[in-house]
Design an enzyme around this catalytic site. Sequence first.
Site, PDB file in Angstrom:
ATOM      1  N   GLY A  23       0.801  -1.309  -0.090  1.00  0.00           N
ATOM      2  CA  GLY A  23       0.279   0.044  -0.055  1.00  0.00           C
ATOM      3  C   GLY A  23       0.919   1.198  -0.052  1.00  0.00           C
ATOM      4  CB  ILE A  29       1.967   6.557   5.956  1.00  0.00           C
ATOM      5  CG1 ILE A  29       1.344   7.496   6.754  1.00  0.00           C
ATOM      6  CG2 ILE A  29       2.878   5.700   6.873  1.00  0.00           C
ATOM      7  CD1 ILE A  29       0.349   7.083   7.908  1.00  0.00           C
ATOM      8  CB  ALA A  31      -1.450  -5.857  -0.081  1.00  0.00           C
ATOM      9  CG  ASN A  86       1.546   1.615   4.776  1.00  0.00           C
ATOM     10  OD1 ASN A  86       1.228   2.377   5.851  1.00  0.00           O
ATOM     11  ND2 ASN A  86       0.933   1.968   3.335  1.00  0.00           N
ATOM     12  CB  SER A  90      -5.077   3.269  13.139  1.00  0.00           C
ATOM     13  OG  SER A  90      -6.061   4.568  13.397  1.00  0.00           O
ATOM     14  CE1 TYR A 103      -8.477   1.768   8.863  1.00  0.00           C
ATOM     15  CE2 TYR A 103      -8.711   3.244  10.856  1.00  0.00           C
ATOM     16  CZ  TYR A 103      -7.975   2.707   9.424  1.00  0.00           C
ATOM     17  OH  TYR A 103      -6.592   3.355   9.406  1.00  0.00           O
ATOM     18  CE  LYS A 139      -5.619   0.449  10.051  1.00  0.00           C
ATOM     19  NZ  LYS A 139      -4.277  -0.088   9.320  1.00  0.00           N
TER      20      LYS A 139
END
Length: 195
Positions: free
Chosen positions: A15, A20, A66, A92, A145, A158, A162
């Site tokens: 990614g 980032i 990925a 990532n 995150s 989400y 994380k």
Amino acid sequence: MADNSFANKVAIVTGAGNGIGFEICRSLATQGATVLLNDLNSSLALEAAEKINSEGGVCRPFSGNAGDPEFVEKMVAEAVTRFGSIDIAIANAGITTYGSFLEYTVEKFQKLVGLNLQGSFFLAQSAAKQMKEQGTGGRILFMSSVTGLQSHPHLVPYGMTKAALIMLAKGLVGELSQYGITVNAISPGAVRTER
């Protein structure tokens, strides 16, 4: 004088066409690593790799999903075939989806978990198998995150993925440290990027 902190190291970053991930690739490459840069978007991956190469780094694009375990295996094999080893794997790649918990769909959930968790898990597994075989240790990094540590409205699924990456990193320490493989997760907050 150039910083060669990562000289003779080979890294995969998923990614990484922008944001980032791109900056991680750029940083590794400018410090001597050879980098295989993954992004789902092939033109973005190529453009990112060319930019890093133009700055004096060694970076090759490898586009694909990925979140697909078969693709992840091919990506690790490509790094080893092309560069001789895999020393650093950075998971990532991830997507952020917003929505009310009460209205969140199965389709959105499966897509989110497929990339954020499945992709990260199998990159770590594939890279760790290769690192163990090499006998030289290695580094695995998960991109968690701040949402994995504290609640944010409309980001519950989400944040769940994380938080799971943090637990995955903790769990793998016990299994992989005996091979000289370190495993970490970092938890950035909001970052001003294209995403």
